[in-house]
Design an enzyme around this catalytic site. Structure first.
Site, short mmCIF file in Angstrom:
data_model
loop_
_atom_site.label_atom_id
_atom_site.label_comp_id
_atom_site.label_asym_id
_atom_site.label_seq_id
_atom_site.Cartn_x
_atom_site.Cartn_y
_atom_site.Cartn_z
N GLU A 1 19.61 -26.46 -21.83
CA GLU A 1 20.90 -26.39 -21.13
C GLU A 1 21.91 -27.23 -21.88
OE1 GLU A 1 21.21 -27.27 -16.94
OE2 GLU A 1 19.34 -26.21 -16.50
N TRP B 1 24.52 -23.21 -20.92
CA TRP B 1 24.65 -23.13 -19.46
C TRP B 1 26.12 -22.83 -19.18
CZ3 TRP B 1 21.14 -23.15 -15.55
CH2 TRP B 1 21.66 -23.16 -14.26
N GLU C 1 26.92 -23.79 -8.13
CA GLU C 1 26.59 -25.07 -8.76
C GLU C 1 26.22 -26.13 -7.72
OE1 GLU C 1 26.16 -25.98 -11.85
OE2 GLU C 1 26.72 -24.12 -12.85
N TRP C 2 25.19 -25.82 -6.92
CA TRP C 2 24.65 -26.75 -5.94
C TRP C 2 25.73 -27.34 -5.04
CZ3 TRP C 2 20.03 -25.14 -5.91
CH2 TRP C 2 19.42 -24.73 -7.10
N ASN D 1 12.29 -27.76 -13.87
CA ASN D 1 13.59 -28.07 -14.45
C ASN D 1 14.12 -29.40 -13.91
OD1 ASN D 1 16.18 -27.09 -15.91
ND2 ASN D 1 16.91 -27.66 -13.88
N GLU D 2 14.44 -30.31 -14.81
CA GLU D 2 15.07 -31.57 -14.48
C GLU D 2 14.42 -32.32 -13.32
OE1 GLU D 2 19.56 -30.52 -16.13
OE2 GLU D 2 19.27 -30.74 -13.98
N TYR E 1 24.20 -32.75 -21.48
CA TYR E 1 25.58 -32.46 -21.13
C TYR E 1 26.58 -33.49 -21.64
CZ TYR E 1 24.18 -28.57 -18.17
OH TYR E 1 23.67 -27.37 -17.73
N ASN F 1 17.77 -30.74 -21.64
CA ASN F 1 19.06 -30.40 -21.03
C ASN F 1 20.02 -31.55 -21.31
OD1 ASN F 1 17.59 -28.28 -19.99
ND2 ASN F 1 18.00 -28.75 -17.84
N ARG G 1 17.23 -17.44 -20.81
CA ARG G 1 16.48 -18.29 -19.89
C ARG G 1 16.82 -17.93 -18.46
NH1 ARG G 1 17.42 -24.41 -18.28
NH2 ARG G 1 15.55 -24.76 -17.06
N HIS H 1 13.38 -24.51 -10.19
CA HIS H 1 14.71 -25.05 -10.46
C HIS H 1 15.36 -25.43 -9.12
CE1 HIS H 1 18.37 -24.84 -13.32
NE2 HIS H 1 18.67 -25.61 -12.30
#
Length: 435
Positions: free
Chosen positions: A338, A382, A389-390, A127-128, A272, A270, A38, A83
């Site tokens: 993810e 992921w 990471e942002w 995405n999200e 987590y 996604n 991806r 994204h």
């Protein structure tokens, strides 16, 4: 680049530098034995001002090479159109708060379908959307960093759904007959369950919480073509209580635009972590999403935390969420797009905990398939590499390969978890071959 927004003022200008080091990344992909990979397209790399008036051919050439190289190695690409990185020119015109963004996104999507769709058979439009809407426009943590509580996030989420639906219908009408691909949007959700299983208040809070996260985007696409009624009634009730007279803060879909219902060829999830839920968590007399949903999320003290404080390790939560998706959203085909385990602090190439995490998690996915009958079609970790990471910059590491950001060569080193992941893939490939 905004000051004070990212760990140690780091930025993503170069990051892993996959633009120049793609061959190295391809070697990593081959070492793992991946069947699918991806990746996300950068809207601004392809269309610098966001529209097809100016196409950056270098960006087109780069992505063509990535896609062609993957296919040459028998790896199928899953490509995400958006994204979190909106071209600045579009943000300057109101970004996702602007109703016109949906048609601009549709034009971008059609450009990508036209340019790459002969080879790409799995597409993610957005995405999200929850993260972009809430963290970007309610909490101000993610780009564009706006804090407009109780109003902007709902508008942004609405325009993202409109954009997604337009793009899906464009693909369905103009590209699917020849390209024969599949299109969805990636929805993030934790698994949520009542803090006290027998408590009606906790059960109701959990239902609201699920409606305001997973349901916000999945309900319109998979169930009714509109938002969950529990979500709308909670928002309207809070507006009335606080004397807000500006109409419903949760927009309504227009009958004059392409229908939302049915605009996903599979469910892209996604996942987590998990949370226990009880009522609470408001903002006093202010409009805000927290007060609207009236649900406070808490951690079970028995869950271990990996790296970042929010990431409790709960593999069985994924199985429960998959079963919930099967039962609630008409048993769709599911791709887990993810899922991962973070590391912070001193580097540990011998990441034993992450090895165990992947074994445990994929075991839970197998149970969801074999015992619960969930139609899971694929799983994406992921992530391939440690990356930007942002807001956390490079301080949080999710990769199966470590990237040394202090090394000008940005060398890639396989974690133990990368080796473990490759073993898992080999095991499942052999099992499939036997069948």
């Amino acid at each position: 680049h905004a000051k004070g927004r990212v760990f140690k003022e780091q930025n993503g200008d170069v990051a892993c530098n996959s633009y120049e080091l793609w061959e190295k990344d391809l070697e990593c992909i081959q070492q793992l034995g991946l069947t699918h990979y991806r990746l996300s397209l950068s809207w601004a790399r392809l269309l610098p001002n966001g529209t097809t008036q100016h196409v950056n051919q270098k960006g087109v050439q780069y992505y063509n090479k990535v896609i062609d190289d993957l296919l040459a190695c028998n790896v199928s690409p899953m490509v995400t159109l958006y994204h979190f990185d909106l071209p600045q020119a579009l943000q300057d015109q109101g970004g996702w708060k602007s109703p016109g963004i949906a048609t601009v996104f549709d034009s971008y999507a059609k450009f990508c379908f036209q340019t790459f769709g002969d080879r790409v058979k799995l597409w993610i439009t957005i995405n999200e959307p929850y993260v972009c809407a809430k963290l970007g426009h309610e909490d101000g943590i993610h780009a564009p960093g706006l804090k407009e509580p109780g109003i902007a996030a709902y508008l942004v989420g609405h325009n993202m759904l409109r954009a997604h639906a337009m793009a899906w219908h464009s693909y369905n009408s103009f590209y699917r007959p020849k390209q024969r691909g599949a299109v969805s949007l990636a929805i993030n959700s934790d698994w949520l369950e009542p803090l006290r299983p027998g408590c009606n208040e906790d059960i109701a809070a959990t239902e609201r919480d699920l409606a305001f996260t997973l349901g916000w985007f999945a309900w319109p696409v998979f169930v009714t073509g509109d938002y969950p009624e529990i979500m709308r009634s909670a928002i309207d009730s809070q507006s009335k209580q606080l004397g807000y007279s500006g109409g419903s803060r949760l927009p309504r879909f227009s009958q004059d635009e392409p229908a939302i219902l049915g605009t996903a060829d599979f469910f892209a999830l996604n996942y987590y972590t998990s949370r226990k839920v009880k009522p609470g968590g408001g903002c006093g007399q202010m409009l805000c999403m927290k007060s609207d949903r009236d649900a406070e999320e808490v951690l079970d003290p028995s869950w271990s935390i990996c790296g970042v404080s929010w990431l409790a390790v709960v593999p069985h939560g994924l199985r429960k969420l998959l079963k919930y998706i099967k039962d609630t959203f008409n048993n769709p085909a599911v791709y887990i797009t993810e899922n991962g385990f973070s590391q912070v602090g001193p580097l540990q190439i011998e990441d034993v905990q992450r090895c165990e995490f992947y074994k445990d998690t994929i075991s839970e996915v197998a149970k969801a398939i074999e015992e619960d009958g969930v139609n899971v079609r694929g799983y994406f970790a992921w992530s391939l590499l440690d990356n930007f990471e942002w807001a956390d910059g490079f301080s949080v590491r999710f990769g199966l390969f470590h990237v040394d950001f202090s090394d000008p060569k940005l060398s890639r080193i396989k974690y133990w978890s990368g080796q473990e992941y490759a073993k898992i893939i080999m095991k499942y490939k052999r099992a499939t071959d036997v069948q």
